[in-house]
Design an enzyme around this catalytic site. Structure first.
Site, mmCIF file in Angstrom:
data_model
loop_
_atom_site.group_PDB
_atom_site.id
_atom_site.type_symbol
_atom_site.label_atom_id
_atom_site.label_comp_id
_atom_site.label_asym_id
_atom_site.label_seq_id
_atom_site.Cartn_x
_atom_site.Cartn_y
_atom_site.Cartn_z
ATOM 1 N N ASN A 7 -37.939 10.534 -30.982
ATOM 2 C CA ASN A 7 -36.111 10.334 -31.799
ATOM 3 C C ASN A 7 -35.623 11.193 -31.746
ATOM 4 O O ASN A 7 -36.150 12.346 -32.697
ATOM 5 C CB ASN A 7 -36.496 9.358 -33.186
ATOM 6 C CG ASN A 7 -35.126 9.426 -33.490
ATOM 7 O OD1 ASN A 7 -34.020 9.706 -32.981
ATOM 8 N ND2 ASN A 7 -34.935 8.319 -34.566
ATOM 9 N N ARG A 99 -36.992 6.653 -29.033
ATOM 10 C CA ARG A 99 -35.834 5.948 -29.498
ATOM 11 C C ARG A 99 -34.691 6.790 -28.195
ATOM 12 O O ARG A 99 -34.373 7.855 -28.238
ATOM 13 C CB ARG A 99 -36.005 6.509 -30.593
ATOM 14 C CG ARG A 99 -34.373 5.354 -31.283
ATOM 15 C CD ARG A 99 -34.151 5.923 -32.424
ATOM 16 N NE ARG A 99 -33.060 5.189 -33.030
ATOM 17 C CZ ARG A 99 -32.407 6.148 -34.000
ATOM 18 N NH1 ARG A 99 -32.848 7.203 -33.879
ATOM 19 N NH2 ARG A 99 -30.916 5.393 -33.969
ATOM 20 N N HIS A 189 -29.690 -0.143 -34.283
ATOM 21 C CA HIS A 189 -31.266 -0.694 -35.216
ATOM 22 C C HIS A 189 -31.688 -1.792 -34.695
ATOM 23 O O HIS A 189 -32.396 -3.007 -35.637
ATOM 24 C CB HIS A 189 -30.393 -1.040 -36.471
ATOM 25 C CG HIS A 189 -30.231 -0.012 -37.925
ATOM 26 N ND1 HIS A 189 -29.357 -0.441 -38.625
ATOM 27 C CD2 HIS A 189 -30.869 1.157 -37.648
ATOM 28 C CE1 HIS A 189 -29.419 0.577 -39.404
ATOM 29 N NE2 HIS A 189 -30.109 1.700 -38.985
#
Ligand code: ADP
Length: 418
Positions: A7, A99, A189
């Site tokens: 990430n 991500r 999210h």
């Protein structure tokens, strides 16, 4: 299969190594071998490295860019110092899951990375000018250092919300701006809301179509999501993560005319306003003290700090308002689910959010609410409460690792609309 989960932010890199495969997923037996965080990439970086065998190690080192950061992390992972028995050379890393913040309207699920996908992610850069280029730097660094033979998968923050209907995603501005510039609500999210909805479904033993819940991701960043029949039908973050709930340092919903007012009356530049709304607002801005909810609760209790109390009040009020709005939008929900730092750890805030919602059938059980603890799914509603209340710990990295395996094995991705 050892999956490296990356990430990468503008000056940070979070990583985990998770040993998982279809069998381990089935048995919920994934193993987290290592995790860590690199901060201040581009200068004298700070590293926090952790592995099963070694515990936590802190280091600092000059790291020029993301490639240097990924290189440093990989070296540590395979070194004797980390003592990860099943990862002793680069060849023991079998896949990478990334991500990726913005997948626009194009990516409705997780995908294997190749040159075409990279190009399409790049086309989304204008929508997330800080995040997507950083994600791409992480992808290129991993490809460079591990070689083209190690497959990589992208998991998007936005993908879960691509089921939102136009009524929820359109802004009330000229439609041509949506068509020409992609100005609409996307939501973020998504990996967290999807993961938590999946755990709820497992907990209840019900099919995806029966998942009618409101998920509340309350961390530093905060967002609410209305999930009907398993699909995200609305979420509080919009074109960027700035919209919606009050957050640690972000303002959430705001009259856009305030931007012009600040420019004219305070003589501020756009970059300054952007920084004000993203980094100096929210809990920090109202309290003038901190963005950390724990400290605000302490200040309120020990020193009766008025502005700490105000910040907490605005925070809870905004969440409550969204819960009410989503109940109306969905035609009722079966459960409200709390997750992330504040949602998982603060009975006090959960209690304040739900107080006054008894009329609509959401009643907390104070003992259960207080007893919900770290890392465990817990029912916190009163027996007979029409709307259930739960705490379900989120784990975005685990879902990224699992998606990586599923994409590579051609297995279905739970939680995404087919
Ligand atoms: P991120 O969005 O960066 O992943 P987290 O999900 O870790 O953030 O959430 C961080 C927030 O959680 C901080 O505001 C912190 O104060 C809050 N938090 C953590 N533990 C508690 C607690 N016991 N009580 C209240 N707030 C807490």
């Amino acid at each position: 299969m050892n999956v490296l989960v990356l990430n990468s932010g503008s000056s940070t890199l979070r990583f985990q190594i998770i040993d998982t495969d279809l069998e381990r997923i089935e048995g919920d037996a994934d193993r987290r071998l290592s995790r860590g965080l690199v901060e201040r990439i581009g200068g004298h970086a700070l590293l926090r490295l952790e592995s099963e065998g070694r515990g936590v190690v802190h280091e600092d080192a000059p790291l020029r860019d993301h490639r240097a950061a990924v290189d440093r992390v990989l070296r540590w992972i395979v070194s004797e110092e980390s003592s990860i028995e099943s990862v002793t050379s680069i060849a023991d890393i079998h896949a990478v899951g990334h991500r990726v913040v913005h997948g626009g309207e194009r990516f409705r699920g997780s995908v294997r990375l190749d040159a075409d996908v990279m190009r399409e992610i790049e086309e989304c850069n204008a929508l997330a000018p800080l995040h997507n280029p950083a994600n791409l730097r992480g992808i290129r660094a991993a490809e460079d250092l591990l070689g083209p033979g190690v497959p990589q998968v992208a998991v998007f923050d936005t993908a879960f919300h691509t089921t939102m209907p136009p009524a929820a995603y359109l802004y009330g501005i000229p439609y041509s701006l949506y068509r020409r510039r992609g100005i609409r609500r996307y939501g973020f999210h998504g990996t967290s809301h999807r993961y938590v909805a999946y755990r709820y479904r497992q907990h209840m033993g019900i099919p995806r179509e029966d998942v009618n819940v409101i998920t509340l991701h309350l961390g530093n960043g905060c967002s609410a999501c209305a999930i009907r029949r398993g699909d995200s039908v609305d979420t509080s973050m919009g074109f960027t993560p700035l919209e919606g709930l009050l957050m640690g340092t972000r303002c959430g919903d705001l009259d856009p005319s305030i931007v012009e007012f600040l420019a004219l009356e305070e003589g501020m530049q756009f970059t300054e306003i952007d920084s004000l709304l993203n980094k100096q607002s929210g809990l920090l801005g109202i309290s003038g003290l901190t963005s950390d909810m724990r400290e605000l609760l302490r200040e309120e209790e020990e020193n009766q700090d008025r502005r700490a109390r105000l910040a907490i009040e605005v925070f809870c009020y905004r969440v409550r308002k969204y819960v009410g709005a989503y109940l109306a939008a969905m035609g009722g929900a079966d459960a409200v689910i709390f997750t992330a730092g504040i949602g998982e750890n603060s009975p006090e805030i959960r209690g304040r959010i739900c107080s006054g919602l008894e009329w609509m059938g959401l009643e907390l059980d104070p003992k259960r609410n207080a007893a919900a603890h770290d890392g465990v799914t817990a029912e916190i509603g009163r027996d007979g409460s029409r709307v259930r209340a739960l705490v379900i710990p989120t784990d975005e990295e685990l879902l990224i690792a699992r998606d990586t395996v599923r994409v590579l094995e051609g297995a279905p991705l739970p939680g995404f609309a087919r």
